[in-house]
Design a protein around this motif. Structure first.
Motif, short mmCIF file in Angstrom:
data_model
loop_
_atom_site.label_atom_id
_atom_site.label_comp_id
_atom_site.label_asym_id
_atom_site.label_seq_id
_atom_site.Cartn_x
_atom_site.Cartn_y
_atom_site.Cartn_z
N ILE A 13 3.90 -8.77 -1.57
CA ILE A 13 2.67 -8.43 -2.27
C ILE A 13 2.38 -6.94 -2.08
O ILE A 13 2.22 -6.49 -0.95
N PRO A 14 2.34 -6.13 -3.14
CA PRO A 14 2.67 -6.46 -4.53
C PRO A 14 4.19 -6.49 -4.72
O PRO A 14 4.93 -5.98 -3.88
N GLU A 22 2.13 -12.52 -7.93
CA GLU A 22 2.01 -11.59 -6.81
C GLU A 22 1.15 -10.39 -7.18
O GLU A 22 0.40 -9.85 -6.34
N ARG A 23 1.21 -9.94 -8.43
CA ARG A 23 0.35 -8.85 -8.87
C ARG A 23 -1.12 -9.27 -8.86
O ARG A 23 -2.01 -8.47 -8.52
N ASP A 26 -2.38 -9.34 -5.26
CA ASP A 26 -2.58 -7.97 -4.81
C ASP A 26 -3.88 -7.39 -5.39
O ASP A 26 -4.66 -6.75 -4.66
N SER A 27 -4.11 -7.61 -6.67
CA SER A 27 -5.33 -7.10 -7.30
C SER A 27 -6.58 -7.72 -6.69
O SER A 27 -7.59 -7.03 -6.48
N ARG A 30 -7.17 -6.17 -3.12
CA ARG A 30 -7.70 -4.81 -3.21
C ARG A 30 -9.14 -4.81 -3.72
O ARG A 30 -9.99 -4.04 -3.26
N LEU A 41 -4.60 -11.48 4.66
CA LEU A 41 -3.59 -11.93 3.71
C LEU A 41 -2.43 -12.60 4.44
O LEU A 41 -1.82 -12.00 5.33
N SER A 47 5.26 -7.19 2.84
CA SER A 47 4.26 -6.83 1.84
C SER A 47 3.64 -5.48 2.18
O SER A 47 3.48 -5.13 3.35
N THR A 48 3.25 -4.74 1.14
CA THR A 48 2.64 -3.43 1.34
C THR A 48 1.20 -3.37 0.85
O THR A 48 0.61 -2.30 0.81
N CYS A 49 0.64 -4.49 0.49
CA CYS A 49 -0.77 -4.56 0.11
C CYS A 49 -1.61 -4.03 1.27
O CYS A 49 -1.31 -4.29 2.44
#
Length: 371
Positions: A13-14, A22-23, A26-27, A30, A41, A47-49
């Protein structure tokens, strides 16, 4: 609110490339953070969210995509790490079945088609889980599944550049499979005499076979296959297109790619199947018609006001709208839970939850296969 989010284990994620669910996760993460909420999460450890991650999760497992045991192992770890939440939104299929006796409200989203088989699972979840449908069409497929609310997907429209539409071609973006209508897109462009640029996810064996056996033999001088694109290249492709072709051949529950196209200002020309009529305003932001008639609408799409496409994406399918709809539902569920006298979980691990930004140990993914 303290919001726990659970994503499937297979894609970070994302996502780096293809990955609509997954998008969305992530949205949401955020957006909740931007609105001042605490978010934890449970997702793949790579994941880099920016949301804090539950500790002890494994790295993404793309090779195990769809495997039941992989998902089950993941969600058990997820719920173990989400103590102290006010609400948990689980975007997996298996998780809500495990969490039916959770002491906090659990929400799930039906991301896939609502079939007779999947309906059995959602009915089993329903007494203790709020169920979100992503389109009215999806919710109508099995009327006896108790849908709590329909909430359309959204995206960060402001981050998408507006294109000129002067590229002199039409485009297709999706997965390399019959359901997405890639074969039909080729035939539509050829019938209209307009160049076509194709971008598609093509990683799985069935996708590769379909491309080599069915699609590749049809590609001529006017058809260019670009492979799978990252966001910048994808939005550039869409934004310069005369129209985006979306001749889907199944009742797609939503279709994030359509709002991506509208966000660039490019009208959608596609079939009126699934959620498409809820996204495309026929005659204003695109055209919906049977597959065999779509070639006639490409020239008409060129005359549409591209600003209307962008405005529709902003007003109906923005991250802000999606996040606001979710937060409104969460607040009502938490209030209802507290009014019913459900004991609130302790929050003794507050420091751990707020600071859970470390990744899983470097032990590598565990290989789990369906028996």
């Amino acid at each position: 609110m303290r919001i726990g989010l659970i994503a499937a284990p297979w894609i970070p994620i994302p996502p780096a490339g293809y990955g609509g669910i997954e998008r969305v996760v992530d949205s949401l993460a955020r957006g909740f953070i931007a609105a001042g909420h605490d978010v934890l999460l449970a997702a793949a450890s790579d994941s880099t969210c920016p949301a804090p991650l539950v500790e002890g999760m494994r790295e993404s497992q793309p090779a195990d995509l769809g495997f039941t045991l992989s998902e089950l192992s993941h969600v058990v770890r997820a719920y173990d790490g989400l103590g102290g939440m006010d609400i948990i939104h689980d975007h997996t299929l298996a998780g809500p079945l495990i969490a039916r006796k959770s002491s906090v409200p659990v929400v799930t989203t039906i991301h896939g088609p609502l079939t007779l088989a999947s309906a059995d699972l959602y009915r089993a979840m329903a007494p203790n889980t709020a169920i979100i449908s992503i389109s009215r069409d999806q919710a109508s497929k099995v009327p006896d599944v108790p849908i709590t609310r329909v909430i359309h997907h959204g995206m960060d429209v402001s981050a998408v550049p507006v294109g000129s539409g002067n590229g002199g071609y039409v485009c297709f973006v999706g997965r390399m499979c019959p359901d997405k209508g890639v074969l039909e897109a080729i035939r539509i462009a050829q019938a209209a005499g307009i160049p076509l640029r194709l971008a598609a996810k093509m990683r799985e064996p069935a996708e590769l076979t379909y491309f080599h056996d069915v699609i590749e033999p049809l590609l001529g001088a006017n058809e260019e296959f670009l492979g799978e694109l990252g966001d910048d290249d994808k939005f550039r492709l869409m934004g310069e297109a005369l129209a985006f072709l979306n001749p889907i051949q199944w009742s797609e529950p939503f279709g994030l790619v359509m709002i991506e196209s509208l966000a660039t200002g490019t009208p959608v020309v596609g079939t009126p199947i699934g959620s498409a009529p809820e996204i495309v305003d026929h005659g204003r932001t695109g055209f919906l018609a049977p597959t065999e008639e779509l070639h006639r609408f490409i020239s008409l799409a060129e005359s549409l006001d591209r600003s209307h496409c962008r405005d529709r994406a902003l007003k109906l399918f923005s991250t802000e709208k999606m996040v606001g709809n979710h937060l409104d539902l969460y607040a009502k569920l938490v209030e209802k839970s507290q009014a019913a006298g459900v004991p609130e979980r302790s929050y003794e691990d507050q420091n751990q939850i707020r600071g859970a930004v470390s990744r899983a140990p470097e032990s590598g993914p565990v290989s789990i296969r369906r028996p």
